[in-house]
Write a protein that holds these residues in place. Sequence first.
Motif, PDB file in Angstrom:
ATOM      1  N   ASN A  35       0.820  -1.211   0.000  1.00 34.99           N
ATOM      2  CA  ASN A  35       0.000   0.000   0.000  1.00 34.99           C
ATOM      3  C   ASN A  35       0.855   1.263   0.000  1.00 34.99           C
ATOM      4  OD1 ASN A  35      -2.162  -1.737   0.081  1.00 34.99           O
ATOM      5  ND2 ASN A  35      -2.756  -1.276   2.192  1.00 34.99           N
ATOM      6  N   ILE A  36       1.984   1.220   0.712  1.00 36.47           N
ATOM      7  CA  ILE A  36       2.875   2.379   0.724  1.00 36.47           C
ATOM      8  C   ILE A  36       3.549   2.553  -0.637  1.00 36.47           C
ATOM      9  CG2 ILE A  36       5.065   3.230   1.676  1.00 36.47           C
ATOM     10  CD1 ILE A  36       4.141   2.133   4.393  1.00 36.47           C
ATOM     11  N   ARG A  37       3.975   1.478  -1.234  1.00 38.58           N
ATOM     12  CA  ARG A  37       4.639   1.591  -2.540  1.00 38.58           C
ATOM     13  C   ARG A  37       3.674   2.020  -3.639  1.00 38.58           C
ATOM     14  NH1 ARG A  37       8.904  -3.482  -1.766  1.00 38.58           N
ATOM     15  NH2 ARG A  37      10.305  -2.283  -0.411  1.00 38.58           N
ATOM     16  N   TYR A  38       2.409   1.747  -3.461  1.00 39.09           N
ATOM     17  CA  TYR A  38       1.397   2.272  -4.384  1.00 39.09           C
ATOM     18  C   TYR A  38       1.441   3.800  -4.391  1.00 39.09           C
ATOM     19  CZ  TYR A  38      -3.364   3.203  -6.159  1.00 39.09           C
ATOM     20  OH  TYR A  38      -4.457   3.657  -6.856  1.00 39.09           O
ATOM     21  N   MET A  39       1.623   4.407  -3.219  1.00 42.31           N
ATOM     22  CA  MET A  39       1.695   5.867  -3.129  1.00 42.31           C
ATOM     23  C   MET A  39       3.022   6.404  -3.655  1.00 42.31           C
ATOM     24  SD  MET A  39      -0.147   6.757   0.517  1.00 42.31           S
ATOM     25  CE  MET A  39       0.465   5.354   1.464  1.00 42.31           C
ATOM     26  N   THR A  40       4.111   5.773  -3.291  1.00 42.61           N
ATOM     27  CA  THR A  40       5.403   6.268  -3.755  1.00 42.61           C
ATOM     28  C   THR A  40       5.546   6.120  -5.267  1.00 42.61           C
ATOM     29  OG1 THR A  40       6.474   4.145  -3.258  1.00 42.61           O
ATOM     30  CG2 THR A  40       6.518   5.829  -1.539  1.00 42.61           C
ATOM     31  N   ASP A  41       5.023   5.042  -5.825  1.00 42.18           N
ATOM     32  CA  ASP A  41       5.067   4.864  -7.279  1.00 42.18           C
ATOM     33  C   ASP A  41       4.265   5.943  -7.993  1.00 42.18           C
ATOM     34  OD1 ASP A  41       6.626   2.628  -6.936  1.00 42.18           O
ATOM     35  OD2 ASP A  41       5.011   1.180  -7.299  1.00 42.18           O
ATOM     36  N   VAL A 220      -3.765  16.781   6.303  1.00 40.94           N
ATOM     37  CA  VAL A 220      -3.941  15.344   6.465  1.00 40.94           C
ATOM     38  C   VAL A 220      -4.806  14.818   5.328  1.00 40.94           C
ATOM     39  CG1 VAL A 220      -3.703  15.432   8.967  1.00 40.94           C
ATOM     40  CG2 VAL A 220      -5.978  15.547   7.943  1.00 40.94           C
ATOM     41  N   SER A 221      -4.520  13.591   4.916  1.00 40.48           N
ATOM     42  CA  SER A 221      -5.257  13.020   3.800  1.00 40.48           C
ATOM     43  C   SER A 221      -5.348  11.507   3.936  1.00 40.48           C
ATOM     44  CB  SER A 221      -4.578  13.375   2.466  1.00 40.48           C
ATOM     45  OG  SER A 221      -5.215  12.709   1.393  1.00 40.48           O
ATOM     46  N   ALA A 222      -6.584  11.015   4.012  1.00 36.46           N
ATOM     47  CA  ALA A 222      -6.813   9.583   3.837  1.00 36.46           C
ATOM     48  C   ALA A 222      -6.937   9.239   2.358  1.00 36.46           C
ATOM     49  CB  ALA A 222      -8.048   9.138   4.602  1.00 36.46           C
ATOM     50  N   PRO A 223      -7.584  10.105   1.537  1.00 30.88           N
ATOM     51  CA  PRO A 223      -7.703   9.775   0.110  1.00 30.88           C
ATOM     52  C   PRO A 223      -6.382   9.563  -0.611  1.00 30.88           C
ATOM     53  CG  PRO A 223      -9.301  11.469   0.683  1.00 30.88           C
ATOM     54  CD  PRO A 223      -8.432  11.268   1.898  1.00 30.88           C
ATOM     55  N   VAL A 224      -5.289  10.174  -0.131  1.00 32.87           N
ATOM     56  CA  VAL A 224      -4.017   9.989  -0.838  1.00 32.87           C
ATOM     57  C   VAL A 224      -3.570   8.535  -0.795  1.00 32.87           C
ATOM     58  CG1 VAL A 224      -2.435  10.422   1.092  1.00 32.87           C
ATOM     59  CG2 VAL A 224      -1.770  11.084  -1.226  1.00 32.87           C
ATOM     60  N   THR A 225      -4.053   7.765   0.185  1.00 27.22           N
ATOM     61  CA  THR A 225      -3.690   6.351   0.244  1.00 27.22           C
ATOM     62  C   THR A 225      -4.365   5.554  -0.863  1.00 27.22           C
ATOM     63  OG1 THR A 225      -5.505   5.791   1.772  1.00 27.22           O
ATOM     64  CG2 THR A 225      -3.417   6.495   2.747  1.00 27.22           C
ATOM     65  N   CYS A 226      -5.477   6.076  -1.394  1.00 29.68           N
ATOM     66  CA  CYS A 226      -6.231   5.381  -2.442  1.00 29.68           C
ATOM     67  C   CYS A 226      -6.078   6.048  -3.801  1.00 29.68           C
ATOM     68  CB  CYS A 226      -7.719   5.344  -2.078  1.00 29.68           C
ATOM     69  SG  CYS A 226      -8.085   4.826  -0.398  1.00 29.68           S
ATOM     70  N   LEU A 280      -9.645   1.152  -0.291  1.00 27.54           N
ATOM     71  CA  LEU A 280      -8.400   0.530  -0.745  1.00 27.54           C
ATOM     72  C   LEU A 280      -8.705  -0.713  -1.582  1.00 27.54           C
ATOM     73  CD1 LEU A 280      -6.307   0.839   2.539  1.00 27.54           C
ATOM     74  CD2 LEU A 280      -5.737   1.927   0.360  1.00 27.54           C
ATOM     75  N   GLU A 281      -9.672  -1.488  -1.154  1.00 24.14           N
ATOM     76  CA  GLU A 281     -10.038  -2.681  -1.903  1.00 24.14           C
ATOM     77  C   GLU A 281     -10.704  -2.320  -3.233  1.00 24.14           C
ATOM     78  OE1 GLU A 281     -12.311  -4.878   0.963  1.00 24.14           O
ATOM     79  OE2 GLU A 281     -10.529  -5.388   2.145  1.00 24.14           O
ATOM     80  N   TYR A 282     -11.418  -1.197  -3.248  1.00 19.14           N
ATOM     81  CA  TYR A 282     -12.034  -0.722  -4.492  1.00 19.14           C
ATOM     82  C   TYR A 282     -10.976  -0.458  -5.566  1.00 19.14           C
ATOM     83  CZ  TYR A 282     -14.491   2.517  -7.651  1.00 19.14           C
ATOM     84  OH  TYR A 282     -15.022   3.150  -8.752  1.00 19.14           O
ATOM     85  N   VAL A 283      -9.805   0.059  -5.157  1.00 17.24           N
ATOM     86  CA  VAL A 283      -8.755   0.360  -6.139  1.00 17.24           C
ATOM     87  C   VAL A 283      -7.780  -0.800  -6.313  1.00 17.24           C
ATOM     88  CG1 VAL A 283      -8.931   2.838  -5.713  1.00 17.24           C
ATOM     89  CG2 VAL A 283      -7.222   1.497  -4.464  1.00 17.24           C
ATOM     90  N   GLY A 284      -8.072  -1.951  -5.700  1.00 15.51           N
ATOM     91  CA  GLY A 284      -7.262  -3.138  -5.917  1.00 15.51           C
ATOM     92  C   GLY A 284      -6.173  -3.379  -4.897  1.00 15.51           C
ATOM     93  N   LEU A 285      -6.189  -2.634  -3.785  1.00 15.00           N
ATOM     94  CA  LEU A 285      -5.217  -2.833  -2.725  1.00 15.00           C
ATOM     95  C   LEU A 285      -5.848  -3.647  -1.597  1.00 15.00           C
ATOM     96  CD1 LEU A 285      -3.760   0.795  -2.643  1.00 15.00           C
ATOM     97  CD2 LEU A 285      -2.682  -1.222  -3.656  1.00 15.00           C
TER      98      LEU A 285
END
Length: 314
Positions: A35-41, A220-226, A280-285
């Motif tokens: 999940n973290i690498r999804y954001m960094t990528d 702060v952002s929760a959406p940035v994780t998705c 997160l599951e909606y976007v495949g994580l």
Amino acid sequence: MDWIETKELLRGPAALVMTPFHQDLSLNLEALTQNIRYMTDAGLQRGRGFLVVPCGTGEYVSLTRNEHRRLVETAVRATDGTVPVVAGVGTCSYLDAIEMAQTAQQAGACCVMVPAPFYYELDEEVFFNWYATLAKAVTIPIMVYDQVFRRASLGAGLRLEGIARLAEIPSLISFKYGCPAQHLDMVPALDQYAERFAFIHGSPDFTSIISHMHGAYGFVSAPVTCWPTFELHYWDLLEARQYHEAAQWQARIAPYTRLFSREGGWGQYLFAAAVIKATLEYVGLYGGPVRPPFRVLTEEQRERLFALLDSLAL
């Protein structure tokens, strides 16, 4: 420790990283890494975002000290040094706070985010003593988490006079404000102390524009994780001072962020972690379960959430 250098790391979207659990509620560290690498990528990087691991929305009060350490270690490794990691430390125990701050520093976190103790009624003197005592016991920089929403019930929260006192403690480098009702206090605080502290806007909505206008370092952002590209574009608009465009952009996500409150016609409060993990599951994580006392979304709620996300076309 270079407090100024550390403060400058805290810019951009502050990703509220969810704690992933297996179905037996043990830590799923592989999912955390993915999940973290999804954001960094997608472009989250130093100067353009940072991670808060664990965080309040990410269920940090449910963690053991060993779990806390393992989460921070995994998050730091997952970033490969490209994104700063702030470790949330939520506890009523002074000794636990010290230990978690020290192990987070050893794991490579650049800062710890610490709220005042919950459960107890607090006044400004108690609030100040908590941070002043903690700052003497640890060397890692501290982000003060001022949970403004607790003022009515527990008396917590800093006024300008309290911020002035805390400004004398060098290792306190940042403030996170906790809710949208903050602006009567936050705007004057920013105008007076934006150069001293890295202020992080604590509301997941477009009122962060006001904070940025007055010198806030991020939000702060929760959406940035998705949807990292969505929130990073918002940050780029803020940095370019294109505030009208930023407001229009961020307003698109308002129907989603309303799910964390009793607004939006859902008829009940939905624990934010349950909503974010389903997203997160909606976007495949991997999202996974939440720990008691909370629960995952019902099938009906999940279907409604996914239909809403389809309509947003993010």
